[in-house]
Write a protein that holds these residues in place. Structure first.
Motif, PDB file in Angstrom:
ATOM      1  N   MET A 112       0.873  -1.122   0.052  1.00 48.44           N
ATOM      2  CA  MET A 112       0.072   0.041   0.109  1.00 48.44           C
ATOM      3  C   MET A 112       0.865   1.074  -0.100  1.00 48.44           C
ATOM      4  O   MET A 112       1.750   1.255   0.793  1.00 48.44           O
ATOM      5  N   TYR A 144      -0.809   1.055   7.534  1.00 46.11           N
ATOM      6  CA  TYR A 144      -0.712   0.873   8.831  1.00 46.11           C
ATOM      7  C   TYR A 144       0.626   1.411   9.282  1.00 46.11           C
ATOM      8  O   TYR A 144       1.602   1.837   8.259  1.00 46.11           O
ATOM      9  N   PRO A 174      -2.632  -5.111   1.379  1.00 38.94           N
ATOM     10  CA  PRO A 174      -1.560  -4.108   1.942  1.00 38.94           C
ATOM     11  C   PRO A 174      -0.434  -4.794   1.775  1.00 38.94           C
ATOM     12  O   PRO A 174       0.041  -5.927   2.132  1.00 38.94           O
ATOM     13  N   ASN A 175       0.660  -4.326   0.939  1.00 37.80           N
ATOM     14  CA  ASN A 175       1.642  -4.750   0.609  1.00 37.80           C
ATOM     15  C   ASN A 175       2.858  -4.628   1.719  1.00 37.80           C
ATOM     16  O   ASN A 175       3.735  -5.606   2.001  1.00 37.80           O
ATOM     17  N   ASP A 176       2.838  -3.260   2.189  1.00 35.47           N
ATOM     18  CA  ASP A 176       3.681  -3.134   3.066  1.00 35.47           C
ATOM     19  C   ASP A 176       3.677  -3.828   4.560  1.00 35.47           C
ATOM     20  O   ASP A 176       4.924  -3.729   5.248  1.00 35.47           O
ATOM     21  N   GLN A 177       2.687  -4.406   4.936  1.00 33.94           N
ATOM     22  CA  GLN A 177       2.352  -4.748   6.362  1.00 33.94           C
ATOM     23  C   GLN A 177       2.535  -6.067   6.118  1.00 33.94           C
ATOM     24  O   GLN A 177       1.517  -6.835   6.460  1.00 33.94           O
TER      25      GLN A 177
END
Lengths: 489, 410, 410, 489
Positions: A1, A9, B407-410
């Motif tokens: 994201m 987050y 969500p890629n980053d999490q």
């Protein structure tokens, strides 16, 4: 994201409330955010939506209006993201009263469901899809205006004798019940208006005031925004904390960035008493809000007056600490203007070979490494202080400018701008006179800019009745390299 | 270091536009801004063998090439022992705005800086600009944004602007970040032939932005599932009203109109004249009158004339105070430069100077800042201010909003 | 001279309203304005035996009656040896505007002064005002014009205003020059029962001035064969547009809309802190750190706490600076007044004071203007400014223009 | 004839020209007024019409455009009413260029006929009677806007390539002929527009600029206005002579009058460097523009810094010199602050009985009477200087205020206002700090006011693009009488 475009987050966001107030929140997995009387919600429910989305908080009618355990944790959650937990407690944002009073009123709503407002894709679809809070108030006001137009063209409050709450047929208990049950704050307001016998007898002004008061009081919506430097400034402004940034306005800050010709590849010498806000704004122009991975990126050399640099507000940013320490160099005015020499530094350190180090007592080894680290830090400071030819000198300081600026100007490359902010015009006037007689500065100009916001509801357009004063002033000039008069004989 | 060595040393940077990088030394073929005075800044391309002419004298380009940017350049004027001066500056978008050839009403920095801030422009932004006009804003956008898509419907102006962008190294085809299209966006929309725009921000400086706004809904013009912003720039109130209507009808949110009011201040001085001075002058006048010393009056008149010759008339003083530094730099002799520095040095302790009794009263013209008198520093507003440029109407929207599920980053 | 003697000496003037004359001594039954602070001005009618109460103490009217207007009045507060102070002012239209009970949005002096000037108001003018509202402008008009005809359509407000005008001696029936009429001029026009208006100027502060404008054409309302002027006062833009239309349709000329932007500035001081000060503080901190003198830190902290107690917090300083003089006058002991005067005396040579080295840096709260430091004078804009009141639309017209054929004066 | 309402002989009036410029003219019986290229007219033809009337100048087509003898006298006439004949020559008002250039262009039109524009009495009559110059330009612009609306809603100058004068089909000779023949400037403009091929292709702005330029160039109309203080100020402003009044704006002057609570019965102490303009403005509020015959009228004590009071601009007023000398008392700062005593004065004069006078040699008699007149003048000055308790202190002076104002404040009655004007804010800031610590002054406030004019043509409303800067600042406070601290022990 992408945290620049979507709620992700582990980032800070700005949550805008119907009261025009806003708060900074940290998007922590499984957390809860409480917005006081506007409601509470689970953070997980909003992650993934684009930044800028407006949400409604919806409650089943059965939920009771008491402070649950979840709420307590929610408010803690919020507090942890704030700098001064007491002052930033939820209650403070609606009332604007001193913290003491607010604490008494501190009662969070229970956690509600989140309904994002859908934006229409094109003109055909959205005729009925009026959504954001500002739009909604416009609609209701428009409806009211239509009502009036039907009644009497010279809409006035001629026959409206002030009878207090008598004209309002709904009791506040009824309203409270509606609030808990209703899906949408707009409906409440519509009902209130319907029940207000004399609404159509009010003047345009009283109507506006009434609508806006009700809107701010009863809407249970919030908007999650990317935390820009302007958003941060606005947040500090609503908190009454503008003295912390020397009263700088958004428009003055924006003007400063342009006059400073801030761009990704530049190396800027900055002095700033805004706790990092101005640095954050520069970084937006330079790096775009997150760890930009490009070649030839610039740096900010941050000169601080006190022992340690105050860049507190950068903690809200999306930049990694590695990125920050690579691109922001901090140095005190003492270290900058009276740097040690490399020789002096070397004198204080006995350089050991690896062999020698290995032989050291573990306790002493630690001391040695600390000393070595100190040495390298000091060496970097010496290097920073030796750099000349900065691409811009950008100042927001309350130090006496006439003494400071010509000294700092030495470090500026020719044909590069000097932009100096001051809350007051007088120190810049003084500086301007000083620079005017110094051939190294071309065309010092003192200027002021002011953004005048309008009420932008069609049919009732006018500049807002009050706006913030202050906002500060700028001095702008170009560093130049005068001809040596000796060469002209 | 010779000019040649410097020349080759900085060729790495040559590919980047002078509006998007910092240059150290003036090189041949560089576009430079020559500063003659605040209202007189000329863009010139440096060529060995060519000259830059001013009324203060001729400046061979060769005397400029090889000097660091920001250098003051001197030339001997026709009069012996006098020098003319100019400053050589590297173009920036803001200086360009002050110097550029006006093809249309231009967007000044007071407005443009606020617009850029409010549209959240930065290296990640792709912006649509319609119309290009004089290109003042385009330069600022190219400096700051990742990509600039600018549209101009006036064919001649479009060609002129394109040529200018080309010379400034801003065009995408020359490794820049700007694309200019000849197009009437009100009728034909924004769609490019070779790609989607995927813009994150839009600036509309058009007589009828309401005709262009619906075209923003076309697939591929604006980024999807991401907040995008628009700014409409219109001088008249009725245009704002129509724009608000169109924005609302097209589903735009957070609609707000503002105006920017900017002011410049000149730094000036006002003479300190005390009540006692005034009374003493009256006493002196009476005394001389009573004594009937007509002769002395004549002498005084002579001194007055002399003094007036040496100083300037009040009007001239006013003008020269505004631009005196520039003029000083451009006009004074070599020794004048020294005198200027001396002024600087003595400036630091003006309170040490005793206020001199002025026997001529107000009629006597004193040069502003004359060290024989006391002065207070004052700010003077421009005598004519730009009270209005245009209203700025902002709005935002999210096209095709949907939740990112992975969500890629999490 | 005793109070009684003064009393009888000025009875000649008693017939004239206090808003239209100057009074020397406060007499019984006078309406006075009691100034507590800038935002706290109270109208009070003086009566022997009554008291005026503030949080600083009680002021018997008897202690005020007989004093000249402008007098500062002292009273002993509850605390021994402390005094509270107020000032007694004669009402003027402008002070009344600052003190009056707001029944509606009021017309402030920035606007009203311009309106009065533009409508060319003076002793020869007869003006129509609709609506009366809070009566702020009515007072200013009554002070300046020959005759004021004011209309209010809200019955309760009209009665309140009439009562106020009566108490202030402004009504025509009481030898004044003001006539108030309960009337909806938009529907019923301006015609009075007992006479023609023959007004030379009109001020319309109505939600829909366009409904009132055609009524101005009625015979007898405006003076004939003489230039008459109108001003419409409307907050919203669309109102201006409709007003322009109505004025044009009704043959008004020289139509022009303007807005007035006024600002107040506070006079403040900013501490002069030099670069050397900053460097010295850093050096001092380092020195103390290196020496490890923790003890001294504690001592300093103690001094800091002490000092903070004696001075105020930064926030408080800000507020008090705004109103400190008022507060000083109202709160300080007798000796405090002396101290203030001393400040004044020493003020004249602040440059003689050496800048004191401040070992605590910025964290230490220093009272603004503390003579141990150097200060420069600065102007501070209000933190919230009135950015808009209403648009002013002016126009003029000559009804029944004809040439005067018999010049009397020649 | 009332010179406050109608054009009467032997008064000064303001003549407003289509170029936005204005001139002051004296209404002399049988005189001629020349307005340069706007035409000339006989003064007798306008007398008797109400002030505020707009006139058209009409020529027969046979009249030639040369400088006739009448014109020469006309321009003399005008000059005699002006202060600086050279600078105020007619040419200067259209071009705004230096006087030298103008003199070359100075060619007056011959005397034309005067046609007053009738104002409609009510709405029904005036539908077609659009008259004043501002209105007319509105109409033409409206018409042009309509044209555009018909053509294309996105009215732009897209296809308008700048070909200079080629698009303008009428030659300037044709226009000149039209000017001489035409009854009405409006027709010329309409014809020019019709002949301008690309007019409808211009943007709103270019159209406005074009219309306004043509309007100012070709209309042969003028308006005769009563000479108010604001009109006089505006006149000085267009002449570029605002430094003479310390750059005071109309709105600041208006604010000063209100804050000073100026009214007919007041006695004001005034210092003014505007050559009498401010005194003229005070007199409007006090006496209404002419010799008001009422009881208890007030006075202005005018304090001057130089030997003689400069009240030059009062010569344009309608007041008789008797009225002025009765109500305006002038005194120099020296005479005011260091007055002689009556005893000192008496010492210089030997008072003679009538008998003694009659015995004097005629030559000596004259000397004696002059001496006596001097004595009475001086006596009046002493009396003026002894007066305290003024009702207002009104200042527009460039003397150092911190020294001057507290001294003048001594002469002010309690509860009376002090209003001080300054071109710059800084001297008022200094004064404000000074008064702030002086218990005799209550609540000194520094303020600024600014009038922002709009283009008020429906459909194209916007604030004017440029307006005058400057205009000055005011300090306002109330004189008060502090408690004697001794009395509080």
């Amino acid at each position: 994201m992408n945290p620049l475009t979507h709620i992700a987050y582990d980032q800070h966001v700005l949550i805008k409330l119907p009261s025009d107030n806003s708060k900074i929140c940290f998007i922590k997995k499984d957390g809860v955010i409480g917005l006081g009387k506007f409601g509470s919600f689970n953070i997980n429910d909003i992650v993934g939506y684009p930044l800028g989305t407006t949400f409604d908080i919806v409650y089943d009618s059965s939920v009771e209006d008491t402070l649950t355990e979840t709420d307590a944790s929610a408010s803690t959650e919020v507090k942890s993201a704030e700098e001064k937990p007491k002052e930033d407690s939820v209650g403070s944002e609606e009332t604007g009263q001193p913290a003491k009073k607010k604490q008494k009123k501190f009662v969070n709503k229970p956690v509600g469901k989140i309904v994002p407002r859908l934006y229409a894709t094109n003109a055909e679809d959205d005729a009925e899809e009026e959504t954001s809070s500002s739009e909604r108030s416009a609609i209701v006001a428009d409806a009211a205006a239509d009502l009036i137009a039907l009644q009497n063209s010279s809409a006035t409050n001629k026959d409206l004798i002030n009878l207090g709450s008598k004209v309002q047929k709904m009791t506040s208990e009824e309203i409270e019940k509606l609030k808990e049950a209703s899906v949408d704050g707009q409906e409440i307001i519509q009902k209130i208006i319907e029940s207000h016998e004399n609404f159509h007898q009010k003047t345009v002004y009283s109507q506006e005031k009434y609508m806006s008061r009700k809107q701010k009081k009863f809407a249970k919506t919030f908007t999650v925004e990317y935390l820009t430097s302007s958003g941060l400034l606005q947040y500090l402004f609503y908190k009454g904390d503008t003295m912390r940034i020397n009263d700088m306005s958004i428009e003055t800050m924006a003007m400063l960035l342009n006059l400073g010709n801030v761009q990704p590849c530049g190396h800027y010498l900055v002095m700033d008493e805004s706790g990092g806000l101005l640095v954050y704004a520069l970084m937006e122009r330079m790096f775009g809000g997150n760890n930009l991975e490009k070649e030839n990126l610039g740096t900010i050399t941050f000169l601080h007056e006190s022992e340690h640099a105050n860049l507190d507000l950068l903690k809200y940013s999306n930049y990694s600490s590695e990125f920050i320490s690579k691109h922001i160099k901090t140095i005190s005015v003492w270290e900058f203007f009276e740097p040690s020499t490399k020789e002096e530094l070397a004198k204080d350190v006995v350089f050991l070979t690896n062999e020698q180090i290995n032989k050291l007592h573990p306790h002493k080894k630690g001391t040695y490494h600390r000393k070595l680290k100190w040495y390298h830090n000091q060496l970097e400071l010496v290097n920073i202080a030796s750099k000349k030819d900065y691409d811009g000198l950008i100042l927001n300081t309350t130090l006496q400018l006439t003494g400071l600026v010509p000294k700092l100007g030495e470090y500026l490359h020719g044909s590069r701008p000097l932009v100096c902010y001051s809350q007051f015009r007088e120190p810049l006037l003084e500086l301007s006179h000083k620079l005017y007689t110094d051939l190294r500065y071309l065309a010092p100009t003192v200027l002021e800019t002011r953004c005048r916001p309008y009420q932008s509801i069609r049919g009732k357009i006018h500049p807002l009745m009050t706006m913030r004063g202050g906002g500060g002033y700028l001095l702008w000039c170009q560093k130049v390299l005068p001809v040596d008069p000796e060469s002209l004989t | 270091m010779t000019t040649e060595a410097l020349h080759s040393a900085s060729t790495d940077l040559a590919s980047k536009s002078t509006f998007q990088s910092y240059k150290d030394i003036v090189q041949e073929n560089d576009l430079v801004l020559i500063w003659i005075s605040r209202d007189h800044i000329k863009p010139v391309v440096m060529k060995h063998g060519e000259n830059f002419n001013t009324r203060y004298g001729t400046f061979p380009h060769t005397s400029i090439i090889g000097k660091p940017y920001g250098s003051q350049i001197a030339t001997r004027t026709a009069k012996a022992n006098k020098f003319g001066f100019i400053h050589v500056l590297q173009p920036t978008a803001e200086l360009w705005t002050l110097s550029l050839p006006h093809r249309t009403q231009i967007v000044y920095t007071y407005d443009s800086s606020y617009i850029m801030n409010r549209l959240r422009l930065g290296p990640n932004s792709t912006i649509i600009e319609a119309g290009t006009g004089s290109g003042s804003l385009s330069h600022q956008l190219a400096r700051t944004c990742g990509k600039v898509l600018t549209y101009e419907f006036h064919e001649v102006r479009c060609e002129q602007a394109k040529q200018e962008f080309k010379e400034h190294g801003l065009l995408e085809e020359d490794n820049g970040n700007l694309v200019i299209t000849h197009r009437d966006v009100c009728n034909e929309g924004f769609k490019l032939n070779d790609r989607d725009c995927e813009a994150s921000a839009v600036f509309l400086d058009l007589p009828a932005p309401w005709d262009a706004i619906p075209h923003l809904n076309t697939q591929g013009i604006l980024k999807k599932n991401e907040k995008v912003s628009v700014c409409c720039f219109s001088p008249c109130f009725e245009q704002v009203d129509k724009t608000l209507k169109a924005l609302k009808e097209n589903g735009w949110q957070e609609i707000e109109m503002v105006e920017i009011q900017g002011k410049n201040f000149e730094s000036r001085r006002q003479m300190v004249r005390t009540l006692d001075d005034a009374i003493n002058i009256l006493k002196d006048q009476k005394e001389r009158k009573d004594a009937g010393i007509e002769k002395r009056n004549k002498m005084n008149k002579k001194i007055l004339t002399e003094a007036a010759k040496n100083s300037k008339t009040e009007n001239q003083t006013e003008n020269s105070a505004t631009t005196s530094k520039d003029e000083t730099k451009a006009e004074v002799e070599g020794s004048g430069t020294e005198a200027d520095k001396q002024t600087d040095a003595t400036e630091q302790s003006p309170q040490l100077k005793k206020p001199k009794f002025n026997p001529f009263g107000k009629g006597f013209k004193v040069k502003e800042g004359d060290l024989n008198y006391n002065w207070i520093q004052v700010s003077k507003m421009e005598s004519e201010i730009k009270s209005h440029t245009s209203y700025l109407t902002f709005a935002s929207k999210i096209y095709d909003m949907k939740r990112e599920t992975e969500p890629n980053d999490q």
